[in-house]
Design a protein around this motif. Sequence first.
Motif, PDB file in Angstrom:
ATOM      1  N   GLU A 274      75.557 -36.407 -15.973  1.00 31.22           N
ATOM      2  CA  GLU A 274      74.455 -37.167 -16.565  1.00 31.22           C
ATOM      3  C   GLU A 274      74.278 -38.557 -15.968  1.00 31.22           C
ATOM      4  O   GLU A 274      73.183 -39.121 -15.994  1.00 31.22           O
ATOM      5  CB  GLU A 274      74.658 -37.266 -18.076  1.00 31.22           C
ATOM      6  CG  GLU A 274      74.572 -35.918 -18.796  1.00 31.22           C
ATOM      7  CD  GLU A 274      74.765 -36.063 -20.291  1.00 31.22           C
ATOM      8  OE1 GLU A 274      75.049 -37.194 -20.748  1.00 31.22           O
ATOM      9  OE2 GLU A 274      74.639 -35.041 -21.001  1.00 31.22           O
ATOM     10  N   THR A 275      75.336 -39.123 -15.421  1.00 31.29           N
ATOM     11  CA  THR A 275      75.245 -40.483 -14.875  1.00 31.29           C
ATOM     12  C   THR A 275      74.206 -40.585 -13.766  1.00 31.29           C
ATOM     13  O   THR A 275      73.542 -41.624 -13.624  1.00 31.29           O
ATOM     14  CB  THR A 275      76.620 -40.912 -14.325  1.00 31.29           C
ATOM     15  OG1 THR A 275      77.593 -40.829 -15.379  1.00 31.29           O
ATOM     16  CG2 THR A 275      76.574 -42.344 -13.779  1.00 31.29           C
ATOM     17  N   PHE A 276      74.045 -39.521 -13.003  1.00 34.61           N
ATOM     18  CA  PHE A 276      73.210 -39.598 -11.805  1.00 34.61           C
ATOM     19  C   PHE A 276      71.859 -38.918 -12.040  1.00 34.61           C
ATOM     20  O   PHE A 276      71.585 -37.821 -11.561  1.00 34.61           O
ATOM     21  CB  PHE A 276      73.954 -38.986 -10.623  1.00 34.61           C
ATOM     22  CG  PHE A 276      75.309 -39.608 -10.420  1.00 34.61           C
ATOM     23  CD1 PHE A 276      75.427 -40.918  -9.969  1.00 34.61           C
ATOM     24  CD2 PHE A 276      76.467 -38.911 -10.740  1.00 34.61           C
ATOM     25  CE1 PHE A 276      76.667 -41.508  -9.808  1.00 34.61           C
ATOM     26  CE2 PHE A 276      77.708 -39.487 -10.580  1.00 34.61           C
ATOM     27  CZ  PHE A 276      77.817 -40.796 -10.117  1.00 34.61           C
ATOM     28  N   GLN A 277      71.020 -39.609 -12.798  1.00 35.24           N
ATOM     29  CA  GLN A 277      69.678 -39.132 -13.096  1.00 35.24           C
ATOM     30  C   GLN A 277      68.711 -40.320 -13.043  1.00 35.24           C
ATOM     31  O   GLN A 277      69.115 -41.464 -12.864  1.00 35.24           O
ATOM     32  CB  GLN A 277      69.635 -38.484 -14.484  1.00 35.24           C
ATOM     33  CG  GLN A 277      70.523 -37.253 -14.632  1.00 35.24           C
ATOM     34  CD  GLN A 277      70.330 -36.586 -15.975  1.00 35.24           C
ATOM     35  OE1 GLN A 277      69.320 -35.942 -16.213  1.00 35.24           O
ATOM     36  NE2 GLN A 277      71.315 -36.742 -16.865  1.00 35.24           N
ATOM     37  N   ARG A 278      67.439 -40.020 -13.165  1.00 33.17           N
ATOM     38  CA  ARG A 278      66.373 -41.034 -13.205  1.00 33.17           C
ATOM     39  C   ARG A 278      66.491 -42.020 -12.043  1.00 33.17           C
ATOM     40  O   ARG A 278      66.301 -41.642 -10.898  1.00 33.17           O
ATOM     41  CB  ARG A 278      66.370 -41.722 -14.569  1.00 33.17           C
ATOM     42  CG  ARG A 278      65.951 -40.755 -15.708  1.00 33.17           C
ATOM     43  CD  ARG A 278      66.002 -41.420 -17.052  1.00 33.17           C
ATOM     44  NE  ARG A 278      67.358 -41.636 -17.516  1.00 33.17           N
ATOM     45  CZ  ARG A 278      68.087 -40.680 -18.113  1.00 33.17           C
ATOM     46  NH1 ARG A 278      67.585 -39.476 -18.332  1.00 33.17           N
ATOM     47  NH2 ARG A 278      69.304 -40.953 -18.527  1.00 33.17           N
ATOM     48  N   GLN A 279      66.835 -43.272 -12.325  1.00 38.48           N
ATOM     49  CA  GLN A 279      66.865 -44.295 -11.280  1.00 38.48           C
ATOM     50  C   GLN A 279      68.177 -44.317 -10.493  1.00 38.48           C
ATOM     51  O   GLN A 279      68.351 -45.165  -9.613  1.00 38.48           O
ATOM     52  CB  GLN A 279      66.623 -45.684 -11.908  1.00 38.48           C
ATOM     53  CG  GLN A 279      65.326 -45.794 -12.682  1.00 38.48           C
ATOM     54  CD  GLN A 279      64.115 -45.458 -11.823  1.00 38.48           C
ATOM     55  OE1 GLN A 279      63.982 -45.928 -10.699  1.00 38.48           O
ATOM     56  NE2 GLN A 279      63.217 -44.627 -12.359  1.00 38.48           N
ATOM     57  N   ASP A 316      92.623 -42.487 -17.925  1.00 36.39           N
ATOM     58  CA  ASP A 316      91.825 -41.792 -16.922  1.00 36.39           C
ATOM     59  C   ASP A 316      90.364 -42.191 -17.080  1.00 36.39           C
ATOM     60  O   ASP A 316      89.922 -42.564 -18.163  1.00 36.39           O
ATOM     61  CB  ASP A 316      91.970 -40.272 -17.092  1.00 36.39           C
ATOM     62  CG  ASP A 316      93.418 -39.825 -17.022  1.00 36.39           C
ATOM     63  OD1 ASP A 316      94.169 -40.375 -16.195  1.00 36.39           O
ATOM     64  OD2 ASP A 316      93.801 -38.934 -17.804  1.00 36.39           O
ATOM     65  N   TRP A 317      89.610 -42.107 -16.000  1.00 32.69           N
ATOM     66  CA  TRP A 317      88.178 -42.399 -16.054  1.00 32.69           C
ATOM     67  C   TRP A 317      87.443 -41.103 -16.337  1.00 32.69           C
ATOM     68  O   TRP A 317      87.310 -40.252 -15.450  1.00 32.69           O
ATOM     69  CB  TRP A 317      87.720 -43.020 -14.731  1.00 32.69           C
ATOM     70  CG  TRP A 317      88.279 -44.404 -14.512  1.00 32.69           C
ATOM     71  CD1 TRP A 317      89.285 -45.015 -15.209  1.00 32.69           C
ATOM     72  CD2 TRP A 317      87.848 -45.343 -13.522  1.00 32.69           C
ATOM     73  NE1 TRP A 317      89.518 -46.274 -14.721  1.00 32.69           N
ATOM     74  CE2 TRP A 317      88.657 -46.508 -13.691  1.00 32.69           C
ATOM     75  CE3 TRP A 317      86.886 -45.323 -12.528  1.00 32.69           C
ATOM     76  CZ2 TRP A 317      88.513 -47.634 -12.876  1.00 32.69           C
ATOM     77  CZ3 TRP A 317      86.734 -46.447 -11.713  1.00 32.69           C
ATOM     78  CH2 TRP A 317      87.534 -47.590 -11.894  1.00 32.69           C
ATOM     79  N   MET A 318      86.957 -40.942 -17.555  1.00 36.96           N
ATOM     80  CA  MET A 318      86.394 -39.677 -18.002  1.00 36.96           C
ATOM     81  C   MET A 318      84.951 -39.471 -17.558  1.00 36.96           C
ATOM     82  O   MET A 318      84.397 -38.391 -17.720  1.00 36.96           O
ATOM     83  CB  MET A 318      86.470 -39.583 -19.531  1.00 36.96           C
ATOM     84  CG  MET A 318      87.883 -39.716 -20.089  1.00 36.96           C
ATOM     85  SD  MET A 318      88.953 -38.360 -19.570  1.00 36.96           S
ATOM     86  CE  MET A 318      88.179 -37.008 -20.427  1.00 36.96           C
ATOM     87  N   TYR A 319      84.348 -40.497 -17.013  1.00 36.98           N
ATOM     88  CA  TYR A 319      82.970 -40.391 -16.510  1.00 36.98           C
ATOM     89  C   TYR A 319      82.842 -41.331 -15.308  1.00 36.98           C
ATOM     90  O   TYR A 319      83.679 -42.226 -15.108  1.00 36.98           O
ATOM     91  CB  TYR A 319      81.957 -40.760 -17.595  1.00 36.98           C
ATOM     92  CG  TYR A 319      82.097 -42.155 -18.151  1.00 36.98           C
ATOM     93  CD1 TYR A 319      81.378 -43.217 -17.612  1.00 36.98           C
ATOM     94  CD2 TYR A 319      82.967 -42.417 -19.216  1.00 36.98           C
ATOM     95  CE1 TYR A 319      81.512 -44.507 -18.105  1.00 36.98           C
ATOM     96  CE2 TYR A 319      83.117 -43.701 -19.719  1.00 36.98           C
ATOM     97  CZ  TYR A 319      82.386 -44.737 -19.153  1.00 36.98           C
ATOM     98  OH  TYR A 319      82.532 -46.019 -19.644  1.00 36.98           O
ATOM     99  N   PRO A 320      81.834 -41.156 -14.473  1.00 35.09           N
ATOM    100  CA  PRO A 320      81.713 -41.971 -13.262  1.00 35.09           C
ATOM    101  C   PRO A 320      81.567 -43.461 -13.571  1.00 35.09           C
ATOM    102  O   PRO A 320      80.734 -43.862 -14.383  1.00 35.09           O
ATOM    103  CB  PRO A 320      80.438 -41.422 -12.602  1.00 35.09           C
ATOM    104  CG  PRO A 320      80.330 -40.024 -13.112  1.00 35.09           C
ATOM    105  CD  PRO A 320      80.829 -40.079 -14.523  1.00 35.09           C
ATOM    106  N   LYS A 321      82.388 -44.247 -12.904  1.00 32.46           N
ATOM    107  CA  LYS A 321      82.315 -45.703 -13.018  1.00 32.46           C
ATOM    108  C   LYS A 321      82.222 -46.302 -11.625  1.00 32.46           C
ATOM    109  O   LYS A 321      82.860 -45.816 -10.686  1.00 32.46           O
ATOM    110  CB  LYS A 321      83.560 -46.256 -13.728  1.00 32.46           C
ATOM    111  CG  LYS A 321      83.731 -45.802 -15.163  1.00 32.46           C
ATOM    112  CD  LYS A 321      84.977 -46.435 -15.774  1.00 32.46           C
ATOM    113  CE  LYS A 321      85.199 -45.985 -17.213  1.00 32.46           C
ATOM    114  NZ  LYS A 321      86.406 -46.624 -17.804  1.00 32.46           N
ATOM    115  N   PRO A 322      81.427 -47.376 -11.480  1.00 31.85           N
ATOM    116  CA  PRO A 322      81.329 -48.001 -10.152  1.00 31.85           C
ATOM    117  C   PRO A 322      82.634 -48.690  -9.777  1.00 31.85           C
ATOM    118  O   PRO A 322      83.275 -49.339 -10.611  1.00 31.85           O
ATOM    119  CB  PRO A 322      80.198 -49.019 -10.333  1.00 31.85           C
ATOM    120  CG  PRO A 322      80.154 -49.296 -11.803  1.00 31.85           C
ATOM    121  CD  PRO A 322      80.566 -48.017 -12.480  1.00 31.85           C
ATOM    122  N   LEU A 323      83.046 -48.497  -8.528  1.00 30.45           N
ATOM    123  CA  LEU A 323      84.228 -49.186  -8.019  1.00 30.45           C
ATOM    124  C   LEU A 323      83.749 -50.501  -7.412  1.00 30.45           C
ATOM    125  O   LEU A 323      83.343 -50.571  -6.247  1.00 30.45           O
ATOM    126  CB  LEU A 323      84.939 -48.323  -6.974  1.00 30.45           C
ATOM    127  CG  LEU A 323      86.346 -48.755  -6.573  1.00 30.45           C
ATOM    128  CD1 LEU A 323      87.299 -48.706  -7.765  1.00 30.45           C
ATOM    129  CD2 LEU A 323      86.874 -47.899  -5.442  1.00 30.45           C
TER     130      LEU A 323
END
Length: 376
Positions: A274-279, A316-323
């Motif tokens: 879901e993180t990578f949608q729309r903009q 743990d990172w359970m969803y995408p986070k910017p590094l």
Amino acid sequence: MAGSPEGEKKEEEIVKGGELLFWGGSSWDTLGQKVTDASANLVSPTRLRSLLGVNISFVASGCASCHCVALDVDGRCYTWGRNKKGQLGHGDTVRRDRPTVVSELLKHKIVKAGAGRNHTLVVTSDGHSFAFGENKHGQLGSGSARNEIETSPVRCLVPQVSDAVCGGDFTVWLSSLEGSSILTAGLPIYGQLGHGTDHEYNARDSSVRLAYEAQPRPRAIASLAEKTIVKVACGTNHTVAADSNGFLYTWGFGGYGRLGHREQKDEWIPRLVETFQRQNVLPPNAIVSAGSQSSACTAGGGQLYIWGKIKATGDDWMYPKPLLDLGGWNIRCMDSGFAHHVVGADDSCISWGQAQYGELGYGPHGQKYVFPVSIS
């Protein structure tokens, strides 16, 4: 050129290459075991004598592999490392400590390659695919798992192949065939093949012990039939793929949140991240990567996102986070191992994570960094 006569041959696309540098574990037969020969490890970037003067265009070594593959600009394929299952493709099971040309592939121009735990895939310039190594789970995609080991290249049953990548014991192909842009074969235990089942059954000799049916015939993923998959990466037991619209999908083993869905559930069919949608869809030049316990990609503005088990301690990172440590860098490529990561960014090579065998490349006194550091 304007005014050039019809029928004039177009110049062949020039394949860029470079010098290969190697670092990390090279005690091939004991890597991953409790007792290993640390003296054989290369802890700093090192030139390999047998590849001096060879222009290398592509390298592959999976997060579960103890062998390596390199391709030169002329399409020759070199392999070295562990060879207990014939994964080097030389017709035997003898370890190679130096990169060695796979002679049976010399009649083809090899342009892509992938490395699994004990198997290897290559793709030719005319869209064919060959495989060698362990085939217990059908991961070679030859249509049969009768031969558990193939020490020489066998043809895969996939047409019009553009890419092939390997998980631990499974394989994913990308194809230009309409409606079948992504196909999979091999071990289905966590649903990493994306067909909606793990093919689990009770073994004949026991009503308790479970087994998983080998899948030796490459099969298109039905839920992605209307999509065109353009990028794919495999961890040991999970898959990450991007389509032509910039949407990202993950499936397979969900431990440590490596699928990016805010939970640790296994996914048997591709699920949209879901993180990578729309903009924030992935641009055409996005990087998609997968390690044993994590996943990563670049999205809007070239920002690197990562998720899963990122370090030995902590959440743990359970969803995408910017590094954010890599914000502003032009990331050109990325690969991940069991617990470390390496990126090519601008003109630098940057690594971070845990290093057991010198895989961060920081030298004999190098530390284990949990944040990105340029390899000097």
